[in-house]
Design a protein around this motif. Sequence first.
Motif, PDB file in Angstrom:
ATOM      1  N   ALA A  47     -19.650  51.043  96.912  1.00 14.09           N
ATOM      2  CA  ALA A  47     -19.324  49.794  96.232  1.00 14.09           C
ATOM      3  C   ALA A  47     -18.451  50.193  95.052  1.00 14.09           C
ATOM      4  O   ALA A  47     -18.735  51.150  94.343  1.00 14.09           O
ATOM      5  CB  ALA A  47     -20.594  49.105  95.761  1.00 14.09           C
ATOM      6  N   CYS A  48     -17.374  49.468  94.856  1.00 16.39           N
ATOM      7  CA  CYS A  48     -16.361  49.907  93.898  1.00 16.39           C
ATOM      8  C   CYS A  48     -15.925  48.759  93.000  1.00 16.39           C
ATOM      9  O   CYS A  48     -15.834  47.615  93.442  1.00 16.39           O
ATOM     10  CB  CYS A  48     -15.178  50.443  94.703  1.00 16.39           C
ATOM     11  N   ALA A  49     -15.659  49.094  91.742  1.00 16.06           N
ATOM     12  CA  ALA A  49     -15.069  48.137  90.796  1.00 16.06           C
ATOM     13  C   ALA A  49     -13.906  48.847  90.121  1.00 16.06           C
ATOM     14  O   ALA A  49     -14.033  49.979  89.654  1.00 16.06           O
ATOM     15  CB  ALA A  49     -16.092  47.693  89.769  1.00 16.06           C
ATOM     16  N   GLN A 102     -12.170  53.333  87.565  1.00 12.19           N
ATOM     17  CA  GLN A 102     -12.825  52.977  88.821  1.00 12.19           C
ATOM     18  C   GLN A 102     -14.266  53.466  88.777  1.00 12.19           C
ATOM     19  O   GLN A 102     -14.516  54.640  88.550  1.00 12.19           O
ATOM     20  CB  GLN A 102     -12.066  53.631  89.976  1.00 12.19           C
ATOM     21  N   MET A 103     -15.202  52.537  88.966  1.00 16.16           N
ATOM     22  CA  MET A 103     -16.620  52.876  89.012  1.00 16.16           C
ATOM     23  C   MET A 103     -17.111  52.676  90.431  1.00 16.16           C
ATOM     24  O   MET A 103     -16.769  51.674  91.067  1.00 16.16           O
ATOM     25  CB  MET A 103     -17.417  51.968  88.054  1.00 16.16           C
ATOM     26  N   HIS A 132      -9.001  61.880  85.892  1.00 20.20           N
ATOM     27  CA  HIS A 132     -10.334  62.336  85.504  1.00 20.20           C
ATOM     28  C   HIS A 132     -11.332  61.885  86.564  1.00 20.20           C
ATOM     29  O   HIS A 132     -11.162  60.835  87.185  1.00 20.20           O
ATOM     30  CB  HIS A 132     -10.749  61.769  84.139  1.00 20.20           C
ATOM     31  N   ALA A 133     -12.375  62.655  86.758  1.00 17.00           N
ATOM     32  CA  ALA A 133     -13.483  62.288  87.653  1.00 17.00           C
ATOM     33  C   ALA A 133     -14.740  62.944  87.114  1.00 17.00           C
ATOM     34  O   ALA A 133     -14.692  64.100  86.668  1.00 17.00           O
ATOM     35  CB  ALA A 133     -13.208  62.758  89.077  1.00 17.00           C
ATOM     36  N   ASN A 134     -15.831  62.215  87.117  1.00 20.94           N
ATOM     37  CA  ASN A 134     -17.068  62.821  86.621  1.00 20.94           C
ATOM     38  C   ASN A 134     -17.692  63.721  87.687  1.00 20.94           C
ATOM     39  O   ASN A 134     -17.267  63.755  88.836  1.00 20.94           O
ATOM     40  CB  ASN A 134     -18.049  61.750  86.114  1.00 20.94           C
ATOM     41  N   ARG A 135     -18.717  64.437  87.279  1.00 24.66           N
ATOM     42  CA  ARG A 135     -19.354  65.427  88.147  1.00 24.66           C
ATOM     43  C   ARG A 135     -19.972  64.761  89.391  1.00 24.66           C
ATOM     44  O   ARG A 135     -19.906  65.300  90.486  1.00 24.66           O
ATOM     45  CB  ARG A 135     -20.416  66.189  87.368  1.00 24.66           C
ATOM     46  N   ALA A 136     -20.557  63.570  89.219  1.00 25.13           N
ATOM     47  CA  ALA A 136     -21.192  62.882  90.347  1.00 25.13           C
ATOM     48  C   ALA A 136     -20.158  62.540  91.426  1.00 25.13           C
ATOM     49  O   ALA A 136     -20.419  62.697  92.620  1.00 25.13           O
ATOM     50  CB  ALA A 136     -21.900  61.616  89.861  1.00 25.13           C
ATOM     51  N   PHE A 137     -18.974  62.073  91.010  1.00 30.12           N
ATOM     52  CA  PHE A 137     -17.936  61.748  91.984  1.00 30.12           C
ATOM     53  C   PHE A 137     -17.459  63.010  92.692  1.00 30.12           C
ATOM     54  O   PHE A 137     -17.275  63.014  93.921  1.00 30.12           O
ATOM     55  CB  PHE A 137     -16.756  61.035  91.306  1.00 30.12           C
ATOM     56  N   TRP A 178     -11.275  44.246  90.127  1.00 29.64           N
ATOM     57  CA  TRP A 178     -11.380  44.170  91.586  1.00 29.64           C
ATOM     58  C   TRP A 178     -12.726  44.759  91.981  1.00 29.64           C
ATOM     59  O   TRP A 178     -13.122  45.819  91.493  1.00 29.64           O
ATOM     60  CB  TRP A 178     -10.251  44.957  92.245  1.00 29.64           C
ATOM     61  N   ASN A 179     -13.442  44.073  92.839  1.00 28.87           N
ATOM     62  CA  ASN A 179     -14.714  44.562  93.364  1.00 28.87           C
ATOM     63  C   ASN A 179     -14.631  44.568  94.883  1.00 28.87           C
ATOM     64  O   ASN A 179     -14.119  43.616  95.476  1.00 28.87           O
ATOM     65  CB  ASN A 179     -15.876  43.648  92.935  1.00 28.87           C
ATOM     66  N   GLY A 180     -15.138  45.608  95.463  1.00 30.48           N
ATOM     67  CA  GLY A 180     -15.127  45.689  96.918  1.00 30.48           C
ATOM     68  C   GLY A 180     -15.814  46.944  97.412  1.00 30.48           C
ATOM     69  O   GLY A 180     -16.494  47.642  96.653  1.00 30.48           O
ATOM     70  N   THR A 181     -15.607  47.219  98.667  1.00 31.49           N
ATOM     71  CA  THR A 181     -16.196  48.399  99.295  1.00 31.49           C
ATOM     72  C   THR A 181     -15.073  49.288  99.797  1.00 31.49           C
ATOM     73  O   THR A 181     -14.136  48.814 100.434  1.00 31.49           O
ATOM     74  CB  THR A 181     -17.091  47.993 100.484  1.00 31.49           C
TER      75      THR A 181
END
Length: 185
Positions: A70-72, A88-89, A8-13, A53-56
């Motif tokens: 920036a990713c979590a 994944q946000m 799944h992926a939202n419209r913004a992604f 997990w947090n990172g770039t």
Amino acid sequence: SRDGHIRHANRAFCQAVGFELVDLLDRPRSAVLAEESLPKLDEATKVMKGQAWNGTLVHRRSDGSTFQAACAVVPLTNDHGQVTHYVQMERDITEELRLRGQLIHSERLSAVGQLVSGVAHELNNPLQSILGFTELLIDAEERPELRRDLEQVRSEAIRAGKIVRNLLAFVRRSSSERTIANVNE
């Protein structure tokens, strides 16, 4: 999914990476990542229950261009504690990085300006002494060849003074105004 495929992926992604949702479904997550982020993705999918997990990550758009986000990553588990999916946000940080770069550049220019200002002021004092003493020597000197040499020294001191004034004017970014003032007042 647990095996790294997009479910799944939202419209913004979808807009950010330039793909339609149907084009992303069941593709590996690496399909929208730049090469340099693939090792980080492996790291992110090894998180266990209760961890994140947090990172770039650097993403690759459908047109081949890239952007940083920036990713979590958070694992979702079933009743038995086994990871079944990952959520994944992400947030596009391209503009933030650009502004940070501008700020760093601006701070460097400010530091250079302060340095130039200090050097210019320190140079100005000896230049004024050289100019004053040269004027006194020219007035007292009668030999023409020495007068020429002293006038050359005065000319170069005036030139150096103009360079100092130009540096100060550049650093101050304001026009210098000259006005008539009564010294006695």
